[in-house]
Structures are given as structure tokens and as C-alpha cells.
Design a protein around this motif. Structure first.
Motif, PDB file in Angstrom:
ATOM      1  N   PRO A  56      -4.630  37.490  50.490  1.00 36.58           N
ATOM      2  CA  PRO A  56      -3.490  38.256  49.958  1.00 36.58           C
ATOM      3  C   PRO A  56      -3.866  39.367  48.988  1.00 36.58           C
ATOM      4  N   MET A  57      -4.769  39.086  48.048  1.00 32.28           N
ATOM      5  CA  MET A  57      -5.112  40.099  47.049  1.00 32.28           C
ATOM      6  C   MET A  57      -5.702  41.344  47.705  1.00 32.28           C
ATOM      7  N   TYR A  58      -6.604  41.152  48.658  1.00 30.39           N
ATOM      8  CA  TYR A  58      -7.261  42.283  49.305  1.00 30.39           C
ATOM      9  C   TYR A  58      -6.337  42.960  50.316  1.00 30.39           C
ATOM     10  N   ILE A  59      -5.448  42.178  50.933  1.00 28.22           N
ATOM     11  CA  ILE A  59      -4.460  42.781  51.832  1.00 28.22           C
ATOM     12  C   ILE A  59      -3.549  43.732  51.056  1.00 28.22           C
ATOM     13  N   LEU A  60      -3.159  43.329  49.845  1.00 26.45           N
ATOM     14  CA  LEU A  60      -2.319  44.181  49.009  1.00 26.45           C
ATOM     15  C   LEU A  60      -3.079  45.432  48.553  1.00 26.45           C
ATOM     16  N   ILE A  61      -4.375  45.299  48.338  1.00 27.51           N
ATOM     17  CA  ILE A  61      -5.180  46.468  47.979  1.00 27.51           C
ATOM     18  C   ILE A  61      -5.208  47.467  49.138  1.00 27.51           C
ATOM     19  N   THR A  62      -5.304  46.955  50.373  1.00 32.63           N
ATOM     20  CA  THR A  62      -5.263  47.868  51.532  1.00 32.63           C
ATOM     21  C   THR A  62      -3.890  48.523  51.647  1.00 32.63           C
ATOM     22  N   CYS A  63      -2.825  47.774  51.328  1.00 34.78           N
ATOM     23  CA  CYS A  63      -1.475  48.369  51.344  1.00 34.78           C
ATOM     24  C   CYS A  63      -1.380  49.497  50.327  1.00 34.78           C
ATOM     25  N   TYR A 121      -0.409  36.219  39.141  1.00 35.45           N
ATOM     26  CA  TYR A 121       0.347  35.228  38.363  1.00 35.45           C
ATOM     27  C   TYR A 121       0.298  33.852  39.047  1.00 35.45           C
ATOM     28  N   VAL A 122       0.536  33.819  40.349  1.00 34.67           N
ATOM     29  CA  VAL A 122       0.502  32.549  41.075  1.00 34.67           C
ATOM     30  C   VAL A 122      -0.904  31.977  41.097  1.00 34.67           C
ATOM     31  N   ALA A 123      -1.916  32.836  41.320  1.00 35.09           N
ATOM     32  CA  ALA A 123      -3.304  32.369  41.397  1.00 35.09           C
ATOM     33  C   ALA A 123      -3.782  31.767  40.082  1.00 35.09           C
ATOM     34  N   ILE A 124      -3.348  32.326  38.958  1.00 33.42           N
ATOM     35  CA  ILE A 124      -3.837  31.878  37.650  1.00 33.42           C
ATOM     36  C   ILE A 124      -2.938  30.806  37.038  1.00 33.42           C
ATOM     37  N   CYS A 125      -1.636  30.969  37.174  1.00 35.76           N
ATOM     38  CA  CYS A 125      -0.700  30.039  36.519  1.00 35.76           C
ATOM     39  C   CYS A 125      -0.299  28.857  37.404  1.00 35.76           C
ATOM     40  N   HIS A 126      -0.343  29.042  38.729  1.00 38.77           N
ATOM     41  CA  HIS A 126       0.023  27.964  39.648  1.00 38.77           C
ATOM     42  C   HIS A 126      -0.992  27.883  40.795  1.00 38.77           C
ATOM     43  N   PRO A 127      -2.255  27.623  40.487  1.00 37.34           N
ATOM     44  CA  PRO A 127      -3.310  27.659  41.521  1.00 37.34           C
ATOM     45  C   PRO A 127      -3.101  26.645  42.652  1.00 37.34           C
ATOM     46  N   LEU A 128      -2.507  25.485  42.361  1.00 39.91           N
ATOM     47  CA  LEU A 128      -2.305  24.467  43.389  1.00 39.91           C
ATOM     48  C   LEU A 128      -1.235  24.885  44.401  1.00 39.91           C
ATOM     49  N   THR A 215       4.742  38.744  33.890  1.00 39.35           N
ATOM     50  CA  THR A 215       3.660  37.976  34.521  1.00 39.35           C
ATOM     51  C   THR A 215       2.400  37.996  33.666  1.00 39.35           C
ATOM     52  N   TYR A 216       2.107  39.135  33.039  1.00 37.76           N
ATOM     53  CA  TYR A 216       0.888  39.198  32.233  1.00 37.76           C
ATOM     54  C   TYR A 216       1.036  38.487  30.893  1.00 37.76           C
ATOM     55  N   VAL A 217       2.244  38.394  30.394  1.00 38.80           N
ATOM     56  CA  VAL A 217       2.468  37.550  29.213  1.00 38.80           C
ATOM     57  C   VAL A 217       2.181  36.097  29.560  1.00 38.80           C
ATOM     58  N   ARG A 218       2.663  35.656  30.726  1.00 35.97           N
ATOM     59  CA  ARG A 218       2.409  34.285  31.164  1.00 35.97           C
ATOM     60  C   ARG A 218       0.924  34.047  31.424  1.00 35.97           C
ATOM     61  N   ILE A 219       0.262  35.024  32.043  1.00 39.02           N
ATOM     62  CA  ILE A 219      -1.178  34.897  32.299  1.00 39.02           C
ATOM     63  C   ILE A 219      -1.948  34.814  30.991  1.00 39.02           C
ATOM     64  N   LEU A 220      -1.551  35.624  30.009  1.00 40.20           N
ATOM     65  CA  LEU A 220      -2.209  35.606  28.702  1.00 40.20           C
ATOM     66  C   LEU A 220      -2.054  34.254  28.019  1.00 40.20           C
TER      67      LEU A 220
END
Length: 314
Positions: A56-63, A121-128, A215-220
Motif C-alpha cells: 500500500p505505501m509504495y502503491i500510494l507513492i506511485t499514485c 497511522y494504521v501501520a504504526i498505531c494499529h499494526p495488527l 494522525t501525526y499527533v496520534r503517531i507522536l
């Protein structure tokens, strides 16, 4: 003029002020445009070629790269024509096509940055839950919905703008923009255009910006409770997105604020920020992601190494 008309052409008036720098500006414009094409095509090639990057992360970079190529193509070829032209005339239909391309690019850029923030946000805060919440089908659905919204909203704005009777044909910008055409209207109220424009700006710019900030407040908060190694990895994947988001946000907010002011004192500032909004994100984004994300950087280096080996004599 008191009675509005539907002019067949518009005239870009800013080019007359830079006629003595025409060929210098042309060379810079060509170099920047060719660089944007090269950098983004490399990102697209690497991600599509390497199966390990089909995430997903790299697909979004291509987008993001596809959208940057789309927006640049709506701006640079026309700019090159106007630099070489002595009249700087654009037809009515071409003007509205340019408006549509540039502003669907602008909306899509923020949408993609928002999806990238949600991905981190999902990858860092909700990895499972990551593979359930972020997979190829869900990413495709998000992108389709976002694309349809940008197409529909800008189609409505262009339709309402094209119906306005105009009392002028001079546009004091380097490209056609919605407000530069609306301000030429006369004899009718533009309140509907302003309300729709404000709604689209709010939903396509301010709400995504607020969501990204959240999202970045939550990640922080999560990073503060985690190990040093975890914080380092999180920063490594989030930093390119933060740089892209800040760069684009400054440009788009200044363009929105300055585009409605008509003062010679800030005309140069408005010109610079309108160019920054269309030039620097497409130019900088592939460099930011190509240099900062180890997986992409590794495959780009391998690509150049293979090309060098192929050029060696047998």
C-alpha cells in the motif's frame, strides 16, 4: 462593459512583463519539466518492476507520481507555448480544460497525501489490523472514490464558471484559474460559485489537512511510549510524507489566500506561490521518496548499476 459576453479567447498579461527573459525562462522551464518527467517515471518503473514494493505505501507513492505527471502535463506544455508566443492567447475551451486538469491534480494531491497519512497511522498505531485495513482492494476503492470526487467537484465548478457572462478577457496569471475567470464576470451574482468553491476547498483541503495533523499527533503519542529503535523506523517512513505535506500545504494555502488579492505589491508573491504549487511538489516528491525510503533507494541504485554494467564493452 455592462453587458457580459462569452469571449472566445483569454489573454495572459503577465508574460509581457518578462519578455526580456523569455529564452532564459524557456530553458529553465524545459529543464524542470524534463526532470519532473524523468524522476517520476523512474519511481513508477522501480515500483512496478519490483514485486517486493507492491505494498500500500509504495502503491500510494506511485499514485502520487502519476498525479504529479498529470498536473505537470496540464501546466508545462501550455506554459512553454506561451513563453514562445507573442500574443499569449488561450482559447476559451483550452482555458477551462486547463482549469479542470490543474485543480483535479490539486485535489488529488491532497487526497493521496491523506491516504498516505492514514496508511502510516494504521501501520504504526494499529499494526495488527494493518493487513485487514490496508490491502490492495481497499486502497483501490479509496483511490477510485477520491478520483470520482475530484472529477465531479471540479466538473461542477467548471460548469458553473463557464456559464458566467464576462466583461473582460485579461488573466493576470501564468495559467487559467477558477478565480481569475470568475472575477471577470459581470451582471450576475457569483454567490453560487463562491459557496461551491468554499465547500470544495473545505472538503478537499482543510478537512484532509486537519485529518493528517490528527494522525501525526496520534503517531507522536505512540512513538513517545515506544523504544528508540521503533521511533527511528517510524520517523524514517513518516519523514518523506511530512516534508511533502508541509511543502504542498504552504504552497496551496498561500495560493488560495493570495489569488483573491489584486495588488501590485503582492503580485510577484502570488506568482511565485502559484508556480511553487505546480512545480515543486512534482519535482521534489520523487526525490524525497527516492532518497529517504531505503527500499526505493536500493532498487534505484541497482537500476543504475545494471545500466552501467550493460554499457561496458564486452
Amino acid at each position: 462593459m455592462e453587458n457580459g459576453t462569452m469571449p472566445s479567447y483569454f489573454y495572459f498579461t503577465l508574460f509581457k512583463e518578462f519578455v526580456h527573459l523569455r529564452y532564459f525562462i524557456l530553458i529553465v522551464t524545459l529543464l524542470v519539466y524534463l526532470s519532473i518527467l524523468l524522476f517520476n517515471v523512474i519511481i513508477l518503473y522501480v515500483v512496478f518492476k519490483e514485486r517486493s514494493l507492491h505494498e500500500p505505501m509504495y502503491i500510494l507513492i506511485t499514485c502520487l507520481s502519476v498525479n504529479d505527471l498529470y498536473g505537470s502535463t496540464g501546466f508545462f506544455p501550455r506554459l512553454i507555448i506561451d513563453i514562445l508566443s507573442n500574443t499569449n492567447v488561450i482559447s476559451r475551451s483550452s482555458c477551462f480544460v486547463q482549469i479542470y486538469i490543474i485543480y483535479t491534480y490539486a485535489i488529488s494531491e491532497y487526497t493521496i497525501l491523506t491516504l498516505m497519512a492514514y496508511d502510516r497511522y494504521v501501520a504504526i498505531c494499529h499494526p495488527l489490523k494493518y493487513h485487514r485495513l490496508m490491502n490492495s482492494k481497499i486502497i483501490t476503492l479509496y483511490i477510485v472514490i477520491a478520483s470520482l470526487y475530484s472529477m465531479f467537484s471540479m466538473g461542477l465548478i467548471v460548469f458553473l464558471t463557464a456559464r458566467l457572462p464576462l466583461c473582460g478577457t485579461d488573466i493576470a496569471r501564468l495559467y487559467c484559474s477558477t478565480w481569475s475567470v470568475v472575477r471577470l464576470s459581470c451582471g450576475v451574482s457569483t454567490s453560487t460559485n463562491n459557496i461551491i468553491g468554499l465547500f470544495v476547498t473545505t472538503t478537499a483541503v482543510f478537512l484532509p489537512a486537519f485529518f493528517i495533523f490528527y494522525t501525526y499527533v496520534r503517531i507522536l503519542i505512540i512513538c513517545q511510549k515506544s523504544s528508540k529503535e521503533f521511533r527511528g523506523k517510524a520517523l524514517q517512513t513518516c519523514l518523506p510524507h511530512i516534508i511533502s505535506f508541509v511543502n504542498y500545504s504552504i504552497a496551496i494555502f498561500c495560493d488560495i489566500a493570495l489569488s483573491r488579492l489584486d495588488s501590485d505589491k503582492i503580485r510577484i508573491a502570488a506568482l511565485v506561490f502559484s508556480v511553487e504549487f505546480l512545480v515543486f511538489p512534482p519535482f521534489c516528491n520523487p526525490l524525497i521518496y527516492g532518497l529517504n525510503l531505503p527500499e526505493i533507494r536500493k532498487h534505484i541504485l541497482c537500476l543504475f548499476q545494471r545500466s552501467k554494467i550493460a554499457q561496458l564493452p564486452e
